[in-house]
Design a protein around this motif. Sequence first.
Motif, mmCIF file in Angstrom:
data_model
loop_
_atom_site.group_PDB
_atom_site.id
_atom_site.type_symbol
_atom_site.label_atom_id
_atom_site.label_comp_id
_atom_site.label_asym_id
_atom_site.label_seq_id
_atom_site.Cartn_x
_atom_site.Cartn_y
_atom_site.Cartn_z
ATOM 1 N N ALA A 186 0.828 -1.208 0.000
ATOM 2 C CA ALA A 186 0.000 0.000 0.000
ATOM 3 C C ALA A 186 0.857 1.250 0.000
ATOM 4 O O ALA A 186 0.547 2.247 -0.675
ATOM 5 C CB ALA A 186 -0.936 -0.006 1.202
ATOM 6 N N ASN A 187 1.952 1.234 0.748
ATOM 7 C CA ASN A 187 2.836 2.395 0.804
ATOM 8 C C ASN A 187 3.418 2.725 -0.563
ATOM 9 O O ASN A 187 3.445 3.882 -0.988
ATOM 10 C CB ASN A 187 3.961 2.145 1.813
ATOM 11 C CG ASN A 187 3.529 2.352 3.243
ATOM 12 O OD1 ASN A 187 3.433 3.472 3.718
ATOM 13 N ND2 ASN A 187 3.242 1.265 3.945
ATOM 14 N N GLN A 188 3.887 1.698 -1.279
ATOM 15 C CA GLN A 188 4.470 1.937 -2.594
ATOM 16 C C GLN A 188 3.400 2.332 -3.611
ATOM 17 O O GLN A 188 3.657 3.154 -4.503
ATOM 18 C CB GLN A 188 5.235 0.700 -3.065
ATOM 19 C CG GLN A 188 6.475 0.390 -2.240
ATOM 20 C CD GLN A 188 7.435 1.571 -2.173
ATOM 21 O OE1 GLN A 188 7.749 2.186 -3.184
ATOM 22 N NE2 GLN A 188 7.902 1.879 -0.970
ATOM 23 N N ALA A 189 2.200 1.767 -3.485
ATOM 24 C CA ALA A 189 1.109 2.146 -4.399
ATOM 25 C C ALA A 189 0.778 3.625 -4.255
ATOM 26 O O ALA A 189 0.575 4.341 -5.245
ATOM 27 C CB ALA A 189 -0.123 1.294 -4.120
ATOM 28 N N MET A 190 0.718 4.094 -3.022
ATOM 29 C CA MET A 190 0.387 5.500 -2.793
ATOM 30 C C MET A 190 1.513 6.419 -3.278
ATOM 31 O O MET A 190 1.253 7.496 -3.833
ATOM 32 C CB MET A 190 0.095 5.716 -1.310
ATOM 33 C CG MET A 190 -1.169 4.988 -0.847
ATOM 34 S SD MET A 190 -1.420 5.064 0.946
ATOM 35 C CE MET A 190 -1.816 6.804 1.157
ATOM 36 N N LEU A 191 2.763 5.981 -3.082
ATOM 37 C CA LEU A 191 3.873 6.792 -3.568
ATOM 38 C C LEU A 191 3.906 6.796 -5.098
ATOM 39 O O LEU A 191 4.172 7.843 -5.715
ATOM 40 C CB LEU A 191 5.197 6.277 -3.001
ATOM 41 C CG LEU A 191 6.433 7.117 -3.329
ATOM 42 C CD1 LEU A 191 6.262 8.567 -2.893
ATOM 43 C CD2 LEU A 191 7.683 6.510 -2.689
ATOM 44 N N ASP A 192 3.653 5.639 -5.722
ATOM 45 C CA ASP A 192 3.509 5.608 -7.182
ATOM 46 C C ASP A 192 2.521 6.677 -7.637
ATOM 47 O O ASP A 192 2.777 7.435 -8.581
ATOM 48 C CB ASP A 192 2.963 4.248 -7.646
ATOM 49 C CG ASP A 192 3.953 3.105 -7.534
ATOM 50 O OD1 ASP A 192 5.147 3.346 -7.313
ATOM 51 O OD2 ASP A 192 3.504 1.950 -7.676
ATOM 52 N N ALA A 193 1.374 6.687 -6.975
ATOM 53 C CA ALA A 193 0.296 7.602 -7.359
ATOM 54 C C ALA A 193 0.731 9.051 -7.247
ATOM 55 O O ALA A 193 0.502 9.867 -8.152
ATOM 56 C CB ALA A 193 -0.928 7.344 -6.484
#
Length: 374
Positions: free
Chosen positions: A300-307
């Motif tokens: 989830a952390n990497q998904a949000m940073l991707d976004a």
Amino acid sequence: MRIAIAGGGLGGLTLARVLHRHGIDAVVYEREASRSARSQGGMLDLHPESGQQALAEAGLTDRFRSAARPEGEEHRILDPAGRTLLHHKPQPGSFSGRPEIDRSVLRGLLLDALPGDAVAWQHRLVAATPSPGGGFGLTFDGGHKTDCDVLIGADGARSVVRSLLTDASLSYVATLVELNISDADRRHPDLAELVGPGNLWCVGVNQILAAQRLGDGSIRVGISLREEDRDIDTYRSKRALLDMFEGWDSSLTALIEAGDSAPAPRRIEAMPIGTRWANQPGITLIGDAAHLMPPVGEGANQAMLDAAELAGELAANPADPDSAIRTYEEAMFARTQPIAEMSARVQAMMLSPTAADDIIRFFTPRPTEPAPAD
């Protein structure tokens, strides 16, 4: 520029929110019928360098701090006899670490920060087709169709959008079985005390029995097991699970017995580490669609940073989205590969014969090395 985001998880919603802050409209197409259609899972810890940074880009730091639970960082690790191997207690009220927040609360926070028409509910993407003049035609379950100029796949492990960019296949790495214990303080006070306000891990050989306290007073139980050939339905029986934990202290296995309903098993999968694709105009991926990893705290952390990073690139170069996507992808590939490697190592360590010793070493702070002599 018509931007379509496939998937209304944490990554897709963060992307829509950061774009909205920059004055760029996007539509999130979500397969669920409404925001309350299903449980969103347990809690997660947001890392300062990724999830919290993304929320800062979204302008939601204050709301996050109002909703998060720093006490949820408390973490106890026990052996099968119930002996404490490690007990981490966070500084009360401190947000300096990785404060926990329920997934449902975080998703609600993001939804509340978007315009009412930003999410198209009950739109499960079943096909995306490149259009002759650029962009994509989208087809949803039920036959509804629309078009977009830019398509961003935030549609998770089984991404439909991913198939347009890469044929990378998923590999089975573990089995996770989940149960829920509602109103734990009243119905199961012994278990509430055992779990505490945060996370509990009971570590055995090739298996972990874990539990975490949610903000609504419930306990979410997760059983992690090594990948096996047995039928997934085997894990739907409490009796079968209890047999797998035979010999463990009864105060621990009570977490299985207290589950409100039948156990819910699922296979945990991961994408090949280092998966890349050739850049294509008007399309890219974020989160699990781009780099599905074992669930050890980074997804989830990497998904949000991707976004946040993709939204920043699109906002900085709105006249050339293809260049923005290319810049985002190169940075994302470089950032996520070592994290995927680490996640795979941690997953293997947690379900190994020497897991208890390995995990204690992993979580024990290393002493600061003395400065070299002049």
